[in-house]
Design a protein around this motif. Structure first.
Motif, PDB file in Angstrom:
ATOM      1  N   GLU A  99       0.834  -1.191   0.000  1.00  0.00           N
ATOM      2  CA  GLU A  99       0.000   0.000   0.000  1.00  0.00           C
ATOM      3  C   GLU A  99       0.874   1.247   0.000  1.00  0.00           C
ATOM      4  O   GLU A  99       1.940   1.267   0.624  1.00  0.00           O
ATOM      5  N   SER A 100       0.417   2.305  -0.663  1.00  0.00           N
ATOM      6  CA  SER A 100       1.215   3.532  -0.752  1.00  0.00           C
ATOM      7  C   SER A 100       1.194   4.334   0.547  1.00  0.00           C
ATOM      8  O   SER A 100       2.063   5.180   0.764  1.00  0.00           O
ATOM      9  N   LYS A 101       0.241   4.061   1.399  1.00  0.00           N
ATOM     10  CA  LYS A 101       0.204   4.677   2.725  1.00  0.00           C
ATOM     11  C   LYS A 101      -0.551   3.761   3.670  1.00  0.00           C
ATOM     12  O   LYS A 101      -1.359   2.923   3.242  1.00  0.00           O
ATOM     13  N   GLY A 102      -0.280   3.899   4.955  1.00  0.00           N
ATOM     14  CA  GLY A 102      -0.959   3.028   5.904  1.00  0.00           C
ATOM     15  C   GLY A 102      -0.553   3.330   7.341  1.00  0.00           C
ATOM     16  O   GLY A 102       0.217   4.253   7.612  1.00  0.00           O
ATOM     17  N   ILE A 141       7.276   7.629  -0.613  1.00  0.00           N
ATOM     18  CA  ILE A 141       7.771   8.752  -1.395  1.00  0.00           C
ATOM     19  C   ILE A 141       8.134   8.281  -2.797  1.00  0.00           C
ATOM     20  O   ILE A 141       7.767   8.917  -3.795  1.00  0.00           O
ATOM     21  N   SER A 142       8.859   7.164  -2.888  1.00  0.00           N
ATOM     22  CA  SER A 142       9.236   6.616  -4.194  1.00  0.00           C
ATOM     23  C   SER A 142       9.654   5.163  -4.037  1.00  0.00           C
ATOM     24  O   SER A 142       9.944   4.699  -2.927  1.00  0.00           O
ATOM     25  N   TYR A 143       9.679   4.456  -5.170  1.00  0.00           N
ATOM     26  CA  TYR A 143      10.121   3.061  -5.190  1.00  0.00           C
ATOM     27  C   TYR A 143      11.048   2.867  -6.375  1.00  0.00           C
ATOM     28  O   TYR A 143      10.728   3.277  -7.491  1.00  0.00           O
ATOM     29  N   ASP A 144      12.220   2.261  -6.130  1.00  0.00           N
ATOM     30  CA  ASP A 144      13.176   1.951  -7.182  1.00  0.00           C
ATOM     31  C   ASP A 144      13.074   0.467  -7.501  1.00  0.00           C
ATOM     32  O   ASP A 144      13.478  -0.377  -6.698  1.00  0.00           O
ATOM     33  N   GLU A 145      12.521   0.159  -8.676  1.00  0.00           N
ATOM     34  CA  GLU A 145      12.275  -1.232  -9.034  1.00  0.00           C
ATOM     35  C   GLU A 145      13.570  -2.004  -9.240  1.00  0.00           C
ATOM     36  O   GLU A 145      13.653  -3.194  -8.896  1.00  0.00           O
ATOM     37  N   VAL A 146      14.585  -1.341  -9.799  1.00  0.00           N
ATOM     38  CA  VAL A 146      15.857  -2.024 -10.054  1.00  0.00           C
ATOM     39  C   VAL A 146      16.535  -2.405  -8.743  1.00  0.00           C
ATOM     40  O   VAL A 146      17.009  -3.534  -8.568  1.00  0.00           O
ATOM     41  N   ILE A 149      14.063  -1.008  -3.546  1.00  0.00           N
ATOM     42  CA  ILE A 149      14.123  -0.218  -2.320  1.00  0.00           C
ATOM     43  C   ILE A 149      13.017   0.827  -2.348  1.00  0.00           C
ATOM     44  O   ILE A 149      12.792   1.467  -3.372  1.00  0.00           O
ATOM     45  N   THR A 150      12.341   1.013  -1.224  1.00  0.00           N
ATOM     46  CA  THR A 150      11.275   2.011  -1.108  1.00  0.00           C
ATOM     47  C   THR A 150      11.699   3.117  -0.149  1.00  0.00           C
ATOM     48  O   THR A 150      12.217   2.844   0.937  1.00  0.00           O
ATOM     49  N   HIS A 151      11.468   4.350  -0.570  1.00  0.00           N
ATOM     50  CA  HIS A 151      11.720   5.529   0.269  1.00  0.00           C
ATOM     51  C   HIS A 151      10.388   5.916   0.905  1.00  0.00           C
ATOM     52  O   HIS A 151       9.407   6.170   0.202  1.00  0.00           O
ATOM     53  N   PRO A 220      17.813  13.997   4.791  1.00  0.00           N
ATOM     54  CA  PRO A 220      18.523  12.761   5.131  1.00  0.00           C
ATOM     55  C   PRO A 220      19.902  12.686   4.472  1.00  0.00           C
ATOM     56  O   PRO A 220      20.126  13.277   3.410  1.00  0.00           O
ATOM     57  N   GLU A 221      20.803  11.946   5.089  1.00  0.00           N
ATOM     58  CA  GLU A 221      22.116  11.730   4.524  1.00  0.00           C
ATOM     59  C   GLU A 221      22.081  10.723   3.381  1.00  0.00           C
ATOM     60  O   GLU A 221      23.036  10.629   2.607  1.00  0.00           O
ATOM     61  N   PHE A 222      21.008   9.962   3.282  1.00  0.00           N
ATOM     62  CA  PHE A 222      20.905   8.879   2.304  1.00  0.00           C
ATOM     63  C   PHE A 222      19.864   9.180   1.242  1.00  0.00           C
ATOM     64  O   PHE A 222      19.000  10.048   1.422  1.00  0.00           O
ATOM     65  N   SER A 223      19.930   8.444   0.127  1.00  0.00           N
ATOM     66  CA  SER A 223      18.904   8.517  -0.923  1.00  0.00           C
ATOM     67  C   SER A 223      19.010   7.257  -1.769  1.00  0.00           C
ATOM     68  O   SER A 223      20.017   6.550  -1.728  1.00  0.00           O
ATOM     69  N   ILE A 224      17.968   6.973  -2.549  1.00  0.00           N
ATOM     70  CA  ILE A 224      18.009   5.813  -3.436  1.00  0.00           C
ATOM     71  C   ILE A 224      18.937   6.076  -4.613  1.00  0.00           C
ATOM     72  O   ILE A 224      19.688   5.221  -5.051  1.00  0.00           O
ATOM     73  N   GLY A 225      18.879   7.318  -5.132  1.00  0.00           N
ATOM     74  CA  GLY A 225      19.635   7.648  -6.341  1.00  0.00           C
ATOM     75  C   GLY A 225      21.118   7.789  -6.107  1.00  0.00           C
ATOM     76  O   GLY A 225      21.593   7.914  -5.007  1.00  0.00           O
TER      77      GLY A 225
END
Length: 225
Positions: A99-102, A141-146, A149-151, A220-225
């Motif tokens: 789910e996109s929110k919960g 916030i976002s999802y990286d399919e490759v 990982i979900t933000h 945040p110090e981190f990101s998916i990209g």
């Protein structure tokens, strides 16, 4: 060096880096409270610092510290009230949420011997005084399919020991880098390789803190990209 976000005569809000202890322990690492005490003394102020919202060592973000006993009592009491502080976090988690929110609602119990927490079934929690109601809300916030990982953005409603870490891991979505609660088949190793990490870091940051109608934010110090 302290990354001070906000300061008054009563409080100081600091952006704690991942890997730093909030409070002293055995060893020689400089913890956040000691650093604030040294800073206060350098400003000609009493070397007093009482941490209000402690963050785990591998977690980064906003920490509120009281500079005197009256402020410590005031803000400690406020934090104990549901909704007393509005605390927002961001995290990277393994996998894709359904789910996109919960909302997650569980009962958590801390084991002081292992410094871990675990979910207690609701029927058992009714007879266990150490099992604490734990609630959070999340939004993707976002999802990286490759990278798989979900933000996520998280509104922490209660503040239990390791709450965010345990509640996501129990649903097979541990925070990236959090091997303490990860299961063997959650894809953690691949997720960690996909994100640049420092030592003693997990992908969790206290990004926003609202106190008495004033909001403070960090990135945040981190990101998916």
């Amino acid at each position: 060096m302290l990354n001070i976000i906000h300061e008054t005569k009563d409080i100081i809000i600091v952006n704690k880096p991942a890997g730093q202890l909030s409070q002293g322990a055995k060893g020689f690492d400089l913890d956040l409270v000691s650093e604030v005490m040294t800073y206060n003394a350098s400003q000609g102020k009493p070397a007093y610092a009482a941490i209000i919202n402690r963050l785990d060592r591998p977690v980064s973000g906003l920490v509120l510290i009281a500079k005197n006993k009256s402020a410590a009592a005031k803000y400690s009491t406020l934090m104990q009230k549901e909704g007393g502080f509005n605390k927002q976090y961001e995290a990277l988690i393994c996998g894709k949420l359904s789910e996109s929110k919960g909302t997650f609602v569980d009962y958590l119990k801390k084991d002081g011997r292992t410094n871990t927490s675990a979910i207690v079934p609701a029927d058992a929690a009714a007879n266990d005084k150490e099992a604490k109601l734990s609630k959070l809300e999340y939004e993707v916030i976002s999802y990286d399919e490759v990278k798989d990982i979900t933000h996520v953005r998280i509104h922490l409603i209660t503040g239990r020991h390791h709450q965010i870490r345990v509640q996501f891991a129990s649903r097979r979505h541990p925070l990236v880098g959090d091997y303490k609660y990860a299961t063997a088949d959650c894809g953690m190793d691949n997720a960690v390789k996909a994100v640049a990490f420092k030592r003693n870091q997990i992908a969790l940051c206290a990004v926003s803190l609202t106190i008495e109608n004033e909001t403070f934010r960090v990135t945040p110090e981190f990101s998916i990209g």
